[in-house]
Design a protein around this motif. Sequence first.
Motif, PDB file in Angstrom:
ATOM      1  N   ARG A   2       0.840  -1.083  -0.422  1.00 50.33           N
ATOM      2  CA  ARG A   2       0.156   0.095   0.043  1.00 50.33           C
ATOM      3  C   ARG A   2       0.855   1.234   0.108  1.00 50.33           C
ATOM      4  NH1 ARG A   2      -1.945  -3.425   3.759  1.00 50.33           N
ATOM      5  NH2 ARG A   2      -0.575  -2.434   5.351  1.00 50.33           N
ATOM      6  N   ARG A   3       0.350   2.164  -1.165  1.00 49.54           N
ATOM      7  CA  ARG A   3       1.081   3.425  -1.073  1.00 49.54           C
ATOM      8  C   ARG A   3       1.056   4.184   0.166  1.00 49.54           C
ATOM      9  NH1 ARG A   3       1.731   7.571  -6.380  1.00 49.54           N
ATOM     10  NH2 ARG A   3       3.782   8.696  -4.824  1.00 49.54           N
ATOM     11  N   ARG A 205      -6.287   1.662   2.480  1.00 47.69           N
ATOM     12  CA  ARG A 205      -5.613   2.752   2.891  1.00 47.69           C
ATOM     13  C   ARG A 205      -6.015   3.352   4.052  1.00 47.69           C
ATOM     14  NH1 ARG A 205      -2.193   6.168  -1.893  1.00 47.69           N
ATOM     15  NH2 ARG A 205      -4.382   5.816  -2.340  1.00 47.69           N
ATOM     16  N   ILE A 206      -5.151   3.051   5.476  1.00 46.31           N
ATOM     17  CA  ILE A 206      -6.451   2.893   6.677  1.00 46.31           C
ATOM     18  C   ILE A 206      -5.198   4.428   6.708  1.00 46.31           C
ATOM     19  CG2 ILE A 206      -7.414   2.933   8.782  1.00 46.31           C
ATOM     20  CD1 ILE A 206      -7.301  -0.263   8.012  1.00 46.31           C
ATOM     21  N   SER A 218       6.209   9.820  12.179  1.00 48.20           N
ATOM     22  CA  SER A 218       7.175   8.635  11.276  1.00 48.20           C
ATOM     23  C   SER A 218       7.489   7.275  12.413  1.00 48.20           C
ATOM     24  CB  SER A 218       8.727   9.175  11.398  1.00 48.20           C
ATOM     25  OG  SER A 218       8.854   9.360  12.428  1.00 48.20           O
ATOM     26  N   THR A 219       6.647   7.854  13.829  1.00 47.53           N
ATOM     27  CA  THR A 219       6.342   7.109  14.423  1.00 47.53           C
ATOM     28  C   THR A 219       4.730   5.685  14.339  1.00 47.53           C
ATOM     29  OG1 THR A 219       6.370   8.047  16.475  1.00 47.53           O
ATOM     30  CG2 THR A 219       7.832   7.139  16.216  1.00 47.53           C
ATOM     31  N   LEU A 220       3.849   6.760  13.418  1.00 50.19           N
ATOM     32  CA  LEU A 220       2.668   6.857  13.351  1.00 50.19           C
ATOM     33  C   LEU A 220       3.021   5.722  12.619  1.00 50.19           C
ATOM     34  CD1 LEU A 220       0.605   9.622  14.470  1.00 50.19           C
ATOM     35  CD2 LEU A 220       0.365   7.845  15.980  1.00 50.19           C
ATOM     36  N   PHE A 221       3.317   6.509  11.836  1.00 48.71           N
ATOM     37  CA  PHE A 221       3.196   5.873  10.109  1.00 48.71           C
ATOM     38  C   PHE A 221       4.208   3.962  10.129  1.00 48.71           C
ATOM     39  CE2 PHE A 221       2.689  10.607   7.647  1.00 48.71           C
ATOM     40  CZ  PHE A 221       1.773  10.411   8.420  1.00 48.71           C
ATOM     41  N   ALA A 222       4.810   4.536  11.004  1.00 52.69           N
ATOM     42  CA  ALA A 222       5.562   3.002  10.941  1.00 52.69           C
ATOM     43  C   ALA A 222       4.917   1.758  11.177  1.00 52.69           C
ATOM     44  CB  ALA A 222       6.616   3.243  12.003  1.00 52.69           C
ATOM     45  N   ILE A 226      -1.233   1.457   9.485  1.00 54.96           N
ATOM     46  CA  ILE A 226      -1.335   2.837   9.198  1.00 54.96           C
ATOM     47  C   ILE A 226      -0.691   3.132   7.993  1.00 54.96           C
ATOM     48  CG2 ILE A 226      -0.618   5.161   9.975  1.00 54.96           C
ATOM     49  CD1 ILE A 226      -1.100   4.073  12.644  1.00 54.96           C
ATOM     50  N   ASP A 227      -1.633   4.603   7.580  1.00 56.99           N
ATOM     51  CA  ASP A 227      -0.835   4.036   5.919  1.00 56.99           C
ATOM     52  C   ASP A 227      -0.213   5.310   5.080  1.00 56.99           C
ATOM     53  OD1 ASP A 227      -0.826   1.048   5.077  1.00 56.99           O
ATOM     54  OD2 ASP A 227      -3.118   1.026   5.072  1.00 56.99           O
TER      55      ASP A 227
END
Length: 249
Positions: A2-3, A205-206, A218-222, A226-227
């Motif tokens: 997922r991009r 994508r969520i 960055s910690t959320l997107f890691a 979480i997309d």
Amino acid sequence: MRRKLVVGNWKMHGNKASITELLGNLAQASAAAGAEIAVCPPFVYLPLVEQLLKDKGIAFGAQNMATAEQGAFTGEVSAAMLRDCGCRFVIVGHSERRCLFGESNTEVADKAAMAIRHGLVPIVCVGESLAQREADATLDVIGAQLDAVLAAVKDLDWSQLIVAYEPVWAIGTGRTATPEQAQAVHAFIRGRLAAVDANIAAGTRILYGGSVKADNASTLFAQPDIDGGLVGGASLNAEEFAAICSAAG
Ligand code: PGA
């Protein structure tokens, strides 16, 4: 794969001059970001945004739309009109629409289905209030919000649909869900989608929304489910928003 996607929700902010400046700076600052980027201005600025974003690799969308196709609905804007103005996305069921304008789960679901029928990608917002979280009702609330949408779109091609988890207590408050809290809800959402279609759910994508900033992105997107993000306040600052986009890849 997922991009990742980062969407700026400008809410009722901006004017011609500030938007021109913001998008000029954003296009420069975000040129290297690998994530997909979009902005959602107020309706009246869609033509200006379309013109400013030509060939910039940044998409745009609206913050709301009507449930009806057309007709005597003074003040409303239809899905067909949004397509006509070049929108790719439309946010539906933002908590401000639900809380301040009384939008029900059914109405939000109808909007999501209408958006799909018109070739728009709906960004469906779900989320619990603080009272609901404290009463341990988070998953029930989000489950009901999602089920209404799934019932409305299941016979359509909903493979592009996007879900945004926005805990109401985190929106504009500076209080962000911890990455673990957000991940738990995102995993729940993906599971709920998978009960209808596991293939689509794997590619859906969520996004997380609620006080996303350059220093927490960055910690959320890691987190695995979480997309990307739906970003309010921080999307009004080109540098901050570009940094969030970079954190998404
Ligand atoms: P916020 O808003 O980033 O300012 O918390 C998010 C949203 O409402 O979409």
